[in-house]
Design a protein around this motif. Structure first.
Motif, PDB file in Angstrom:
ATOM      1  N   ARG A  47       0.826  -1.207   0.000  1.00  0.00           N
ATOM      2  CA  ARG A  47       0.000   0.000   0.000  1.00  0.00           C
ATOM      3  C   ARG A  47       0.862   1.259   0.000  1.00  0.00           C
ATOM      4  O   ARG A  47       0.363   2.362  -0.128  1.00  0.00           O
ATOM      5  N   LYS A  48       2.171   1.088   0.159  1.00  0.00           N
ATOM      6  CA  LYS A  48       3.044   2.252   0.250  1.00  0.00           C
ATOM      7  C   LYS A  48       3.741   2.522  -1.086  1.00  0.00           C
ATOM      8  O   LYS A  48       3.743   1.699  -1.993  1.00  0.00           O
ATOM      9  N   ASN A  49       4.356   3.682  -1.137  1.00  0.00           N
ATOM     10  CA  ASN A  49       4.921   4.149  -2.394  1.00  0.00           C
ATOM     11  C   ASN A  49       6.320   4.727  -2.177  1.00  0.00           C
ATOM     12  O   ASN A  49       6.668   5.761  -2.762  1.00  0.00           O
ATOM     13  N   CYS A  50       7.104   4.065  -1.337  1.00  0.00           N
ATOM     14  CA  CYS A  50       8.455   4.551  -1.024  1.00  0.00           C
ATOM     15  C   CYS A  50       9.200   4.838  -2.332  1.00  0.00           C
ATOM     16  O   CYS A  50       9.174   4.028  -3.261  1.00  0.00           O
ATOM     17  N   LEU A  51       9.868   5.973  -2.377  1.00  0.00           N
ATOM     18  CA  LEU A  51      10.421   6.435  -3.659  1.00  0.00           C
ATOM     19  C   LEU A  51      11.568   5.566  -4.182  1.00  0.00           C
ATOM     20  O   LEU A  51      11.930   5.651  -5.349  1.00  0.00           O
ATOM     21  N   TYR A  52      12.142   4.747  -3.290  1.00  0.00           N
ATOM     22  CA  TYR A  52      13.322   3.950  -3.668  1.00  0.00           C
ATOM     23  C   TYR A  52      12.989   2.524  -4.063  1.00  0.00           C
ATOM     24  O   TYR A  52      13.847   1.806  -4.571  1.00  0.00           O
ATOM     25  N   CYS A  53      11.761   2.074  -3.832  1.00  0.00           N
ATOM     26  CA  CYS A  53      11.512   0.625  -3.809  1.00  0.00           C
ATOM     27  C   CYS A  53      10.896   0.106  -5.113  1.00  0.00           C
ATOM     28  O   CYS A  53       9.962   0.695  -5.654  1.00  0.00           O
ATOM     29  N   GLY A  54      11.396  -1.050  -5.548  1.00  0.00           N
ATOM     30  CA  GLY A  54      10.932  -1.659  -6.794  1.00  0.00           C
ATOM     31  C   GLY A  54       9.536  -2.241  -6.728  1.00  0.00           C
ATOM     32  O   GLY A  54       8.937  -2.508  -7.775  1.00  0.00           O
ATOM     33  N   ILE A  55       8.992  -2.491  -5.532  1.00  0.00           N
ATOM     34  CA  ILE A  55       7.631  -3.038  -5.473  1.00  0.00           C
ATOM     35  C   ILE A  55       6.649  -2.005  -4.917  1.00  0.00           C
ATOM     36  O   ILE A  55       5.574  -2.349  -4.440  1.00  0.00           O
ATOM     37  N   ARG A  56       7.009  -0.740  -5.008  1.00  0.00           N
ATOM     38  CA  ARG A  56       6.100   0.342  -4.593  1.00  0.00           C
ATOM     39  C   ARG A  56       4.783   0.248  -5.361  1.00  0.00           C
ATOM     40  O   ARG A  56       4.726  -0.266  -6.482  1.00  0.00           O
ATOM     41  N   ARG A  57       3.735   0.783  -4.731  1.00  0.00           N
ATOM     42  CA  ARG A  57       2.372   0.666  -5.264  1.00  0.00           C
ATOM     43  C   ARG A  57       2.276   1.085  -6.727  1.00  0.00           C
ATOM     44  O   ARG A  57       1.614   0.448  -7.533  1.00  0.00           O
ATOM     45  N   GLY A  92       5.300  -6.843   1.297  1.00  0.00           N
ATOM     46  CA  GLY A  92       4.858  -5.467   1.177  1.00  0.00           C
ATOM     47  C   GLY A  92       3.797  -5.203   2.243  1.00  0.00           C
ATOM     48  O   GLY A  92       3.250  -6.127   2.837  1.00  0.00           O
ATOM     49  N   GLU A  93       3.550  -3.909   2.490  1.00  0.00           N
ATOM     50  CA  GLU A  93       2.649  -3.564   3.595  1.00  0.00           C
ATOM     51  C   GLU A  93       1.184  -3.694   3.174  1.00  0.00           C
ATOM     52  O   GLU A  93       0.765  -3.109   2.179  1.00  0.00           O
ATOM     53  N   GLN A  94       0.440  -4.455   3.953  1.00  0.00           N
ATOM     54  CA  GLN A  94      -1.006  -4.578   3.732  1.00  0.00           C
ATOM     55  C   GLN A  94      -1.682  -4.418   5.073  1.00  0.00           C
ATOM     56  O   GLN A  94      -1.225  -4.976   6.063  1.00  0.00           O
TER      57      GLN A  94
END
Ligand code: 5AD
Ligand code: SF4
Length: 328
Positions: A47-57, A92-94
């Protein structure tokens, strides 16, 4: 060690002295065994959108998956039968009732299949106090939640504006009061991060009195917007080894992981991490066909580590000695 001394060591003033001191500290305080946590990457929906992460939302280029109960049980059985002692369930965060129930079901089943013997660490992001409590009561006992950076300013530059430093810190405190052994950590070599920031990260970890730490180099992902670090990959790798060594000296009896991101840069990265003070390795035991979908950063290794050169602990939980001494 003072902040000034830490900064000097981070600058590379004397790696030989630093690494000799950290290795001696480790041997004296926690011995030279390496503890294994079999890493199960449960799913990549986030559910998150961290700017560095490949599995961001917002990364639409990654295929989303979630392991079935049977797949998780198989991986956990493999860990148990291989003498791993403990596993980490990460995803990932759910935040949902369904997800909370699912984790309770998995933890209960894994405790049963291993006759209560397998240690269970969770790494499932920010959750409510009642969710943490249910997962703890189901039988998990350690939790990893990285603070990513202890500088609120830097934190806000690598996360969307609705993703708050204070909420993350509050979660770490809730985890501790729930009874978990608490692990956290930072990324090293983030765009805009200074050596002073990294020194402050170490002092922050010490003041938070954590039980475990996992930290490693920032590695750009082609489908994440954060962009390039000002440090070369080689420099980030060196800085990561220095951070591990310094943390071992500052917090002699905690568990420190040699992370996969070290291995992503150098095939002997985790071995080097162990040599300078880390005492935990997390071999990936996710079903092989799904590993490519859990690509947090570019070229994340999908292969297993060769454990033959280590003094590996068999069938041991390898709890943080720090936690046992300070049992709250
Ligand atoms: N580089 C290095 N580490 C990363 N993580 C996520 N994306 C990256 C990246 N691009 C780390 C974060 C997170 C952990 C699961 O993976 O620190 O907490
Ligand atoms: Fe989600 Fe974790 Fe990636 Fe952030 S770092 S987008 S919380 S999986």
């Amino acid at each position: 060690m003072t902040r000034e001394q830490i900064i000097l060591y981070l600058q590379g003033a004397d790696d030989a002295t630093l690494f000799a001191l950290s290795a001696a500290t480790k041997r004296r305080e926690v011995g030279d065994k390496v503890y294994l946590r079999g890493l199960i990457e449960l799913g990549n929906r986030c559910r998150k959108n961290c700017l560095y992460c490949g599995i961001r939302r917002d990364n639409k280029l990654v295929e989303r998956y979630e392991l079935t109960v049977d797949q998780v049980i198989n991986a956990a059985s493999y860990a148990y039968e291989s003498g791993y002692g403990s596993i980490v369930i990460q995803s990932g965060e759910q935040q949902s009732e369904r997800f909370t129930d699912y984790i309770c079901e998995l933890v209960t089943a894994i405790k049963e299949l291993s006759f209560q013997k397998l240690g269970i660490t969770l790494s499932l992001g920010e959750q409510s106090e009642s969710t943490y409590r249910r997962w703890f009561n189901a039988g998990s006992h350690r939790y990893l939640l990285r603070i990513e950076s202890s500088s609120p300013q830097l934190y806000s530059s690598i996360h969307p504006s609705d993703h708050l430093f204070d909420e993350r810190l509050a979660c770490l405190n809730t985890l501790r009061s729930t009874g978990f052994q608490v692990g956290t950590g930072v990324m090293i070599g983030l765009p805009g991060q200074t050596l002073e920031n990294l020194a402050d990260d170490l002092l922050f970890l010490r003041d938070l009195n954590i039980d475990m730490c996992g930290m490693g180099p920032y590695i750009e992902h082609p489908n994440a917007p954060l962009g390039a670090s000002q440090y070369t990959i080689y420099h980030r790798f060196k800085l990561s080894l220095r951070m591990i060594a310094l943390l071992r000296i500052l917090m002699p009896d905690i568990n420190i992981a040699a992370t996969t991101a070290l291995h992503a840069i150098d095939p002997t990265g985790r071995e080097q991490g162990i040599a300078v003070g880390a005492n935990v390795i997390m071999p990936n035991i996710t079903p092989f066909e799904l590993r490519a979908s859990y690509e947090l950063y570019n070229n994340k290794p999908q292969t297993d580590i060769d454990l033959s050169g280590f003094n590996v602990a068999i069938n041991e939980w390898g709890d943080s000695k720090h936690f046992r001494k300070h049992k709250r």
